[in-house]
Design a protein around this motif. Structure first.
Motif, PDB file in Angstrom:
ATOM      1  N   VAL A  14      -9.997   4.938  -6.582  1.00 26.87           N
ATOM      2  CA  VAL A  14     -10.585   3.607  -6.797  1.00 26.87           C
ATOM      3  C   VAL A  14     -12.042   3.668  -6.338  1.00 26.87           C
ATOM      4  O   VAL A  14     -12.331   3.615  -5.148  1.00 26.87           O
ATOM      5  CB  VAL A  14      -9.802   2.507  -6.051  1.00 26.87           C
ATOM      6  CG1 VAL A  14     -10.403   1.136  -6.319  1.00 26.87           C
ATOM      7  CG2 VAL A  14      -8.334   2.540  -6.444  1.00 26.87           C
ATOM      8  N   ILE A  22      -0.516  -0.922  -4.701  1.00 28.58           N
ATOM      9  CA  ILE A  22      -1.293   0.313  -4.768  1.00 28.58           C
ATOM     10  C   ILE A  22      -0.313   1.472  -4.704  1.00 28.58           C
ATOM     11  O   ILE A  22       0.432   1.615  -3.732  1.00 28.58           O
ATOM     12  CB  ILE A  22      -2.321   0.384  -3.624  1.00 28.58           C
ATOM     13  CG1 ILE A  22      -3.303  -0.783  -3.754  1.00 28.58           C
ATOM     14  CG2 ILE A  22      -3.048   1.728  -3.631  1.00 28.58           C
ATOM     15  CD1 ILE A  22      -4.265  -0.931  -2.621  1.00 28.58           C
ATOM     16  N   ILE A  45      -9.048   4.867  -1.888  1.00 23.77           N
ATOM     17  CA  ILE A  45      -9.922   3.714  -2.099  1.00 23.77           C
ATOM     18  C   ILE A  45     -11.225   3.985  -1.352  1.00 23.77           C
ATOM     19  O   ILE A  45     -11.217   4.190  -0.136  1.00 23.77           O
ATOM     20  CB  ILE A  45      -9.244   2.416  -1.596  1.00 23.77           C
ATOM     21  CG1 ILE A  45      -7.915   2.230  -2.334  1.00 23.77           C
ATOM     22  CG2 ILE A  45     -10.166   1.216  -1.792  1.00 23.77           C
ATOM     23  CD1 ILE A  45      -7.033   1.154  -1.758  1.00 23.77           C
ATOM     24  N   SER A  55      -3.110   7.279  -3.595  1.00 19.62           N
ATOM     25  CA  SER A  55      -4.369   6.756  -4.108  1.00 19.62           C
ATOM     26  C   SER A  55      -5.433   6.864  -3.026  1.00 19.62           C
ATOM     27  O   SER A  55      -5.123   6.969  -1.840  1.00 19.62           O
ATOM     28  CB  SER A  55      -4.204   5.294  -4.525  1.00 19.62           C
ATOM     29  OG  SER A  55      -3.344   5.212  -5.638  1.00 19.62           O
ATOM     30  N   VAL A 112      -2.528  -0.736  -8.971  1.00 23.32           N
ATOM     31  CA  VAL A 112      -3.255   0.534  -8.973  1.00 23.32           C
ATOM     32  C   VAL A 112      -2.219   1.643  -9.103  1.00 23.32           C
ATOM     33  O   VAL A 112      -1.346   1.791  -8.245  1.00 23.32           O
ATOM     34  CB  VAL A 112      -4.089   0.696  -7.680  1.00 23.32           C
ATOM     35  CG1 VAL A 112      -4.765   2.056  -7.647  1.00 23.32           C
ATOM     36  CG2 VAL A 112      -5.103  -0.435  -7.540  1.00 23.32           C
ATOM     37  N   ILE A 130     -10.375  -5.170  -4.603  1.00 21.81           N
ATOM     38  CA  ILE A 130      -9.240  -5.113  -5.522  1.00 21.81           C
ATOM     39  C   ILE A 130      -8.708  -6.529  -5.631  1.00 21.81           C
ATOM     40  O   ILE A 130      -8.268  -7.114  -4.642  1.00 21.81           O
ATOM     41  CB  ILE A 130      -8.159  -4.137  -5.027  1.00 21.81           C
ATOM     42  CG1 ILE A 130      -8.753  -2.724  -4.902  1.00 21.81           C
ATOM     43  CG2 ILE A 130      -6.944  -4.158  -5.960  1.00 21.81           C
ATOM     44  CD1 ILE A 130      -7.806  -1.693  -4.317  1.00 21.81           C
ATOM     45  N   ILE A 181      -8.737  -6.104  -0.318  1.00 25.77           N
ATOM     46  CA  ILE A 181      -7.576  -5.963  -1.180  1.00 25.77           C
ATOM     47  C   ILE A 181      -6.904  -7.330  -1.217  1.00 25.77           C
ATOM     48  O   ILE A 181      -6.586  -7.896  -0.177  1.00 25.77           O
ATOM     49  CB  ILE A 181      -6.613  -4.881  -0.648  1.00 25.77           C
ATOM     50  CG1 ILE A 181      -7.341  -3.532  -0.568  1.00 25.77           C
ATOM     51  CG2 ILE A 181      -5.359  -4.793  -1.519  1.00 25.77           C
ATOM     52  CD1 ILE A 181      -6.572  -2.441   0.139  1.00 25.77           C
ATOM     53  N   THR A 193      -1.574   6.796   0.865  1.00 25.80           N
ATOM     54  CA  THR A 193      -2.837   6.266   0.352  1.00 25.80           C
ATOM     55  C   THR A 193      -3.902   6.369   1.437  1.00 25.80           C
ATOM     56  O   THR A 193      -3.618   6.190   2.621  1.00 25.80           O
ATOM     57  CB  THR A 193      -2.648   4.810  -0.102  1.00 25.80           C
ATOM     58  OG1 THR A 193      -1.831   4.817  -1.273  1.00 25.80           O
ATOM     59  CG2 THR A 193      -3.953   4.118  -0.408  1.00 25.80           C
ATOM     60  N   ILE A 232       0.882  -1.169   0.000  1.00 22.53           N
ATOM     61  CA  ILE A 232       0.000   0.000   0.000  1.00 22.53           C
ATOM     62  C   ILE A 232       0.919   1.218   0.000  1.00 22.53           C
ATOM     63  O   ILE A 232       1.669   1.435   0.953  1.00 22.53           O
ATOM     64  CB  ILE A 232      -0.923   0.039   1.244  1.00 22.53           C
ATOM     65  CG1 ILE A 232      -1.603  -1.292   1.506  1.00 22.53           C
ATOM     66  CG2 ILE A 232      -1.909   1.196   1.139  1.00 22.53           C
ATOM     67  CD1 ILE A 232      -2.630  -1.707   0.512  1.00 22.53           C
TER      68      ILE A 232
END
Length: 176
Positions: A139, A115, A121, A119, A133, A127, A109, A90, A86
């Motif tokens: 997302v 990822i 989510i 990002s 990603v 996912i 996930i 994020t 991750i």
């Protein structure tokens, strides 16, 4: 469509009802644990904190980079598979408070997912295993197994089949 449960509210917007939906003391505890983990450079320690204090389901050898922000209200609704990364900063949300309602949804996930940094989510998203990603992606829908996605809003850039074709001559992916 994301898999969320919707709860209508009346009167003030749903954020004004926040402590009717989640206990204040839980939010304080989660906030402290999440903030400590965000700055902890020890990956195994982060995972232990998330599993022990936030009741998250996290696979072995999963890595949460510096500054990852987990949902403060319902982190226990986040499930992350094994050997997943991750990226930095994020945000993973399992709730969203809107004007006339709030929504809660699990995040799943898969294994060996990557990822990218920065990002976001949204609640109710799955996912798939082996997905990638791109950095800065919103997302907002499920990500298929093995695909490469990116953008705001998220779009599929390469399917699993296209990724396999692109990587077939890459020495990193050749098994001897």
């Amino acid at each position: 469509m994301r898999k969320t449960t919707r709860y209508p509210v009346s009167g003030a917007n749903s954020l004004w009802h926040v402590y009717k939906t989640v206990p204040f003391i839980k939010v304080i505890k989660n906030f402290i644990i999440i903030q400590l983990a965000r700055y902890t450079p020890f990956l195994a320690c982060k995972n232990w904190m998330y599993r022990t204090f936030l009741r998250m389901n996290i696979g072995e050898q999963t890595s949460f980079a510096l500054m990852v922000m987990l949902d403060i209200m319902y982190p226990e609704k986040i499930k992350v598979g094994k050997n997943t990364i991750i990226g930095y900063n994020t945000t993973i949300l399992t709730h969203e408070y809107l004007i006339d309602e709030y929504r809660i949804g699990d995040i799943e996930i898969g294994d060996e997912v990557m990822i990218g940094a920065n990002s976001t989510i949204l609640p109710g998203v799955t996912i798939g295993d082996g997905a990638i990603v791109s950095a800065g992606t919103l997302v907002h829908q499920d990500v298929p197994v093995g695909s490469f996605v990116g953008g705001n809003p998220m779009q599929i850039i390469y399917t699993a089949e296209e990724m396999k074709e692109r990587n077939k001559n890459n020495a990193v992916y050749i098994v001897e």
